[in-house]
Design a protein around this motif. Structure first.
Motif, PDB file in Angstrom:
ATOM      1  N   TYR A  42       0.791  -1.230   0.000  1.00  0.00           N
ATOM      2  CA  TYR A  42       0.000   0.000   0.000  1.00  0.00           C
ATOM      3  C   TYR A  42       0.821   1.276   0.000  1.00  0.00           C
ATOM      4  O   TYR A  42       0.697   2.101   0.894  1.00  0.00           O
ATOM      5  CB  TYR A  42      -1.006  -0.034   1.154  1.00  0.00           C
ATOM      6  N   PHE A  50      -5.562  -0.945  -5.322  1.00  0.00           N
ATOM      7  CA  PHE A  50      -6.522  -1.678  -4.494  1.00  0.00           C
ATOM      8  C   PHE A  50      -7.922  -1.088  -4.635  1.00  0.00           C
ATOM      9  O   PHE A  50      -8.909  -1.842  -4.713  1.00  0.00           O
ATOM     10  CB  PHE A  50      -6.106  -1.732  -3.022  1.00  0.00           C
ATOM     11  N   TYR A  59     -14.357  -9.323  -7.550  1.00  0.00           N
ATOM     12  CA  TYR A  59     -13.977  -9.034  -6.162  1.00  0.00           C
ATOM     13  C   TYR A  59     -15.228  -8.641  -5.367  1.00  0.00           C
ATOM     14  O   TYR A  59     -15.570  -7.472  -5.225  1.00  0.00           O
ATOM     15  CB  TYR A  59     -12.916  -7.939  -6.120  1.00  0.00           C
ATOM     16  N   GLY A 163     -13.002  -4.760   5.594  1.00  0.00           N
ATOM     17  CA  GLY A 163     -12.255  -5.245   4.438  1.00  0.00           C
ATOM     18  C   GLY A 163     -11.661  -6.626   4.592  1.00  0.00           C
ATOM     19  O   GLY A 163     -11.027  -7.132   3.678  1.00  0.00           O
ATOM     20  N   ASN A 168      -5.229 -11.025   6.310  1.00  0.00           N
ATOM     21  CA  ASN A 168      -3.854 -10.989   5.791  1.00  0.00           C
ATOM     22  C   ASN A 168      -2.852 -11.622   6.748  1.00  0.00           C
ATOM     23  O   ASN A 168      -1.734 -11.909   6.365  1.00  0.00           O
ATOM     24  CB  ASN A 168      -3.410  -9.540   5.544  1.00  0.00           C
ATOM     25  N   TYR A 208      -9.130 -13.235  -6.733  1.00  0.00           N
ATOM     26  CA  TYR A 208      -7.718 -12.869  -6.578  1.00  0.00           C
ATOM     27  C   TYR A 208      -6.908 -13.048  -7.863  1.00  0.00           C
ATOM     28  O   TYR A 208      -5.686 -12.956  -7.848  1.00  0.00           O
ATOM     29  CB  TYR A 208      -7.100 -13.654  -5.405  1.00  0.00           C
ATOM     30  N   PHE A 218      -1.427  -5.097  -9.153  1.00  0.00           N
ATOM     31  CA  PHE A 218      -1.315  -4.795  -7.717  1.00  0.00           C
ATOM     32  C   PHE A 218      -0.170  -5.599  -7.108  1.00  0.00           C
ATOM     33  O   PHE A 218       0.667  -5.073  -6.362  1.00  0.00           O
ATOM     34  CB  PHE A 218      -2.657  -5.142  -7.075  1.00  0.00           C
ATOM     35  N   GLU A 282       1.175 -12.536  -0.259  1.00  0.00           N
ATOM     36  CA  GLU A 282      -0.022 -12.290   0.555  1.00  0.00           C
ATOM     37  C   GLU A 282      -0.716 -13.573   0.954  1.00  0.00           C
ATOM     38  O   GLU A 282      -0.787 -14.517   0.170  1.00  0.00           O
ATOM     39  CB  GLU A 282      -1.025 -11.412  -0.200  1.00  0.00           C
ATOM     40  N   SER A 284      -4.606 -14.440   2.419  1.00  0.00           N
ATOM     41  CA  SER A 284      -5.911 -13.855   2.666  1.00  0.00           C
ATOM     42  C   SER A 284      -6.780 -14.960   3.261  1.00  0.00           C
ATOM     43  O   SER A 284      -7.408 -15.730   2.541  1.00  0.00           O
ATOM     44  CB  SER A 284      -6.470 -13.313   1.348  1.00  0.00           C
TER      45      SER A 284
END
Ligand code: AVJ
Length: 328
Positions: A42, A50, A59, A163, A168, A208, A218, A282, A284
């Motif tokens: 980020y 994002f 998504y 979110g 994460n 994803y 991303f 990542e 999730s």
């Protein structure tokens, strides 16, 4: 009231390098399974990408959570009550944050984020939407206890962590974060937290690995950020975005897979990868009703209410800081 410029709590060296970023990347790339923590996605470009992801047809997370916050706002507001200072972990979305704030009549809004420029921009936009609401942005890493501005110290708090960002983290880290939030927010605090649910694997993988390739951009932006901020020469074209379902841990993983044997340097250190090896970027995690409640309890929060969207894809929990006690 205008938003203040924010406290700056991120440590940088003399040339402006974020020290935590550098050590996370150098350590992460030195492991057998290379890995970089997802929070480094980020920067300003990553935050914008994002936002684009949240608009994608695949998504569902943002739409589902927004549906919950808007269709259940009266019930949510009833349980929260008026006059709390809302402390948002992350700088806030232009949709969910206003939904919550207009439902509950808060006394102040304190967004915490490590991406300072994005934080200040979104705080200013929010302050303009809610004239009269004191807004106090704080640039900080909320994985540790954060010292809140004096203006809100004595107000009752509502933590807001939408979110499914908690997903994460691996279980131990998620527990530590929930405990840090409890320390940041204090006795009597409430926490409103979004947690994505376990569901059909195909639906998860598409979310994803979207058809337009925005999630791939991303993911790859992390390498661009490493190159720019840490004097790296990683060849972005040599990496492919990949999303995997890890059933044992009930999580989606994102990886950057080397398409060929490559070597590169970052911050003066050399690294090599064979074709097919990956950098894990990542996790999730996806939750069931039980796994979510167990995690909250481990983090020192007692679940008070749970709401899902119509399609039952996503859940929002309201939890209360557990009192300190020494007996079952
Ligand atoms: C912001 C952490 C909730 O895990 O779904 C979106 C980030 N990564 N697409 C998620 C993300 C790839 C997102 N969270």
């Amino acid at each position: 009231m205008p938003s203040n410029p924010g406290l700056r709590l991120v440590e940088r060296d003399a040339s402006g390098v974020d020290l935590a970023f550098r050590s996370d990347v150098l350590l992460g790339l030195s492991q057998i399974q290379k890995a970089v923590p997802a929070r480094w996605f980020y920067d300003d470009a990553g935050s914008r990408l994002f936002e684009d992801i949240t608009q994608l047809p695949e998504y569902y997370l943002t739409r589902a959570e927004t549906e919950i916050l808007s269709s259940r706002s009266a019930e949510i507001a009833d349980l929260i009550g008026r006059g709390r200072a809302v402390v948002e972990f992350g700088s806030g979305s232009s949709v969910k944050t206003p939904l919550l704030l207009s439902a509950i009549a808060p006394s102040a809004y304190v967004p915490l984020d490590i991406a300072g420029d994005f934080l200040r921009a979104s705080s200013a936009a929010l302050a303009a939407k809610f004239p009269g609401l004191p807004v106090h942005p704080v640039e900080a890493d909320f994985m540790r206890r954060v010292e809140l501005p004096g203006d809100v110290a004595d107000l009752p708090k509502l933590g807001f962590f939408p979110g499914s960002t908690i997903g994460n983290m691996i279980a131990g880290t998620a527990t530590d974060l929930l405990r840090s939030m409890r320390a940041t927010l204090g006795e009597g605090a409430l926490l409103l937290i979004g947690m994505d649910q376990v569901k059909d694997e195909g639906v998860l993988l598409a979310a994803y690995d979207d058809a337009e390739g925005v999630t791939a951009q991303f993911n790859l932006n992390l390498l661009a950020r490493i190159n720019r901020e840490l004097e790296g020469d990683i060849p972005l074209a040599a990496f492919a975005h990949e999303a995997r379902w890890n059933d044992a841990f009930a999580r989606i993983e994102m990886h950057l897979v080397a398409r060929e044997d490559i070597a590169f340097s970052v911050g003066g250190a050399r690294f090599a990868m064979h074709a097919g090896e990956s950098i894990h970027t990542e996790n999730s995690h996806k939750f069931t009703k039980r796994s979510a409640q167990l995690l909250l309890a481990a983090g020192g929060w007692e679940p008070r209410a749970r709401w899902t969207d119509e399609a039952r894809q996503f859940a929002v929990y309201l939890a209360e800081a557990a009192p300190v006690r020494s007996a079952p």
